[in-house]
Design an enzyme around this catalytic site. Structure first.
Site, mmCIF file in Angstrom:
data_model
loop_
_atom_site.group_PDB
_atom_site.id
_atom_site.type_symbol
_atom_site.label_atom_id
_atom_site.label_comp_id
_atom_site.label_asym_id
_atom_site.label_seq_id
_atom_site.Cartn_x
_atom_site.Cartn_y
_atom_site.Cartn_z
ATOM 1 N N LYS A 157 -13.812 17.513 11.520
ATOM 2 C CA LYS A 157 -15.002 17.526 12.440
ATOM 3 C C LYS A 157 -15.007 18.875 13.048
ATOM 4 C CE LYS A 157 -13.993 12.477 13.085
ATOM 5 N NZ LYS A 157 -12.495 12.116 13.340
ATOM 6 N N THR A 180 0.819 -1.033 -0.042
ATOM 7 C CA THR A 180 0.036 0.001 -0.168
ATOM 8 C C THR A 180 0.778 1.254 0.078
ATOM 9 O OG1 THR A 180 -0.058 -0.089 2.375
ATOM 10 C CG2 THR A 180 -1.810 -1.266 1.433
ATOM 11 N N GLU A 229 -5.945 -3.064 -1.792
ATOM 12 C CA GLU A 229 -6.524 -4.195 -1.074
ATOM 13 C C GLU A 229 -7.831 -4.697 -1.649
ATOM 14 O OE1 GLU A 229 -5.693 -1.251 0.385
ATOM 15 O OE2 GLU A 229 -5.009 -1.433 2.377
#
Ligand code: AMP
Length: 537
Positions: free
Chosen positions: A438, A182, A329
């Site tokens: 957030k 990855t 993946e």
């Protein structure tokens, strides 16, 4: 009662046999480092693949051993794609844009036995070659240039391999065939191991009509590197079908690609949004210069394809983008932005909005998403982390215990992507879980803001990320690259966004920059931006 069908193993030699028998005369074309074009047939390719297979075994490579590649997209890389798994060894593609430190870690972690390097990439290889423990270095030579001492010449090695001695791998289809690490921006890279079966099934589903809709008559040019999730499977799928395949070699600049699209009458191509933004700029600057009438599908994935870009290609240049989502993946195809019959009857703007979503899951890929309160409803509004399962989705990382929590106890893979799923099963990626902003308990999607900003006529690129805030904890900030000769201001950009976003979602701050830092596969490095503007990576 047991079914009475043959237990036919889905292995890569079956694709090689099909290529040999059905389309041995079809072409494989490569742009070489000297910019000339190399052309040969799948027939010649398969013969050389067998020679490679025999030669590697003569060098002492055994089934299960890892053979790494440090190569651009070209015909020898295609030979290695098949020649290594053809006898049960494992193809390990290395991302040549990673740091020397990461490459050293990856080669040693995978315990690669052999590495095959392009001669043009030797200066990059030199940076980590003394720190890795491989038995042999094989160099793909530039025409006429000698290979450095102590390294083997790929062409001489092949010449010594007798294809008649080739014995195909006929073991269990679940045997490892390829591996890819990855390119994550946090933590150590992790190894994903594809099996013969997963590659064959992925090829079948990517080829079919609800996938990339590929046919033998297609001319396919993967811009996406062969070290980025197997060029999204295109070398395997094209060889299975007999599509003419074109490899761009080291030349990924828009004029070089456009010239190949035109001259070779490319019908299908694939790459990350950065590539298509570059192409769009060149096409806009010189409308009608290139005849791209053969090009029927440009697959875009790796990062979000903004609606404005999809619309610009379609309306200004008649070119059709197919948006797809996936990960290392997931081999990588997970979902595709193909419109259902129902949506095809709707208004054009609705269709563009759907084409900008990441699409519906491919056959055999199951999806669900989870928030802190459990599995989310498919209402197109509630956000949660996407989980997937299917025959070409990783079930574990190679030799790594660290990331066990990425795999749920009931057999799903946690993607780390924050999404909504709507009632028609279209996924929309709102953020990577670590990139979501957030603000005062509300989640703000950086991807939605970026996709909207790119629609402004002065904006060439935009990355949105969180900066710390005393009251709201986090607030959005945008780094914007302007198009040449254009100007704009923070107020103008926020007024442009305002009709489409809640007020609290609009960025508090803007920085106008020359360049946005990117990862090895062309994604924004938001960790660097967060740090640069006062937050934590
Ligand atoms: P990689 O393993 O390098 O291919 O990165 C996979 C990640 O890229 C995914 O988890 C997503 O965050 C992102 N990604 C891939 N395709 C898309 C897409 N079409 N839109 C938005 N993000 C994407």
């Amino acid at each position: 009662m047991k079914g009475l069908m043959m237990n036919y193993q889905l292995t890569l030699p079956t694709i090689m046999r099909r290529a040999e028998m059905l389309h041995s005369k079809k072409e494989v074309i490569t742009r070489l480092p000297d910019k000339s074009l190399h052309r040969y047939t799948y027939g010649e390719c398969i013969t050389r693949t067998k020679k490679l297979s025999v030669a590697l075994q003569q060098l002492g490579v055994k089934a299960g051993d890892r053979v790494a590649t440090f190569c651009w997209n070209h015909y020898q890389h295609l030979e290695i794609y098949f020649g290594v798994p053809a006898f049960g060894a494992v193809l390990h593609t290395l991302n040549l844009r990673l740091s020397a430190e990461d490459l050293e870690y990856i080669v040693n972690h995978a315990a690669d036995k052999v590495i095959i390097v392009d001669q043009v990439l030797l200066p990059l290889f030199d940076k980590f070659k003394d720190k890795i423990k491989v038995k042999h270095v094989i160099v793909i030579p530039n025409a006429g240039q000698p290979v450095p001492e102590g390294m083997l010449n790929y062409e001489e090695l092949l010449a010594a391999g007798d294809e008649k001695k080739y014995v195909p791998f006929e073991g269990d289809e679940n045997t490892a065939a390829a591996m890819c690490y990855t390119s994550g921006t946090t933590g150590k890279p992790k190894g994903v191991l594809y099996s013969h079966r997963s590659i064959v099934l992925h090829s079948m589903v990517s080829a079919y009509a609800e996938g990339l809709s590929l046919l033998e008559s297609d001319v396919v040019l993967p811009v996406v590197p062969m070290f980025h999730v197997n060029a999204w499977g295109l070398p395997f799928t094209s060889t299975m079908l007999g599509c003419t395949i074109i490899f761009p070699g080291p030349y990924l600049d828009p004029p070089s690609l456009l010239e190949l699209f035109e001259n070779e009458k490319v019908t299908v191509t694939a790459g990350v949004p950065t590539i298509w933004l570059g192409i769009l700029n060149v096409l806009d600057a010189a409308p009608g210069k290139y005849n791209l009438s053969a090009l029927r599908c440009m697959v875009v994935g790796g990062s979000a394809a903004p609606a404005a870009v999809i619309k610009s290609f379609q309306e200004r240049h008649g070119l059709s983008i197919l948006h797809a989502w996936g990960m290392t993946e997931t081999s990588p195809i997970g979902s595709l932005g193909i419109l259902t019959g129902e949506i095809q009857k709707e208004d054009k703007e609705v269709q563009y909005a759907y084409r900008a979503k990441q699409g519906r899951p491919a056959s055999f890929v199951e999806i669900r998403a989870r928030s802190e309160s459990g599995l989310i409803p498919w209402d197109g509004k509630t956000m949660g982390e996407l989980e997937v399962r299917g025959p070409w989705i990783a079930s574990a990382y190679y030799n790594s215990e660290e990331e066990a929590d990425k795999f749920t106890a009931d057999g799903w893979f946690r993607t780390g992507d924050i999404v909504t799923i709507d009632s028609r099963a279209y996924i929309e990626i709102k953020d990577r879980s670590k990139d979501v902003i957030k603000s005062g308990g509300e989640w703000i999607s950086s991807v939605a803001l970026e996709s909207a900003l790119i629609g402004h006529p002065a904006v060439a690129e935009a990355a949105v990320f969180a900066i710390p805030h005393e009251k709201w904890v986090e607030r959005p900030m945008a780094c914007v690259v302007l198009k040449e000769g254009k100007t704009t201001t923070q107020d103008e950009l926020n007024s442009f966004l305002a009709p489409h976003f809640a007020k609290f979602s609009l960025p508090d701050a803007y920085a106008f920059v020359k360049e946005i830092p990117k990862t090895s596969v062309g994604k924004f490095k938001k960790s660097v931006l967060r740090e640069q503007y006062g937050g934590s990576a």
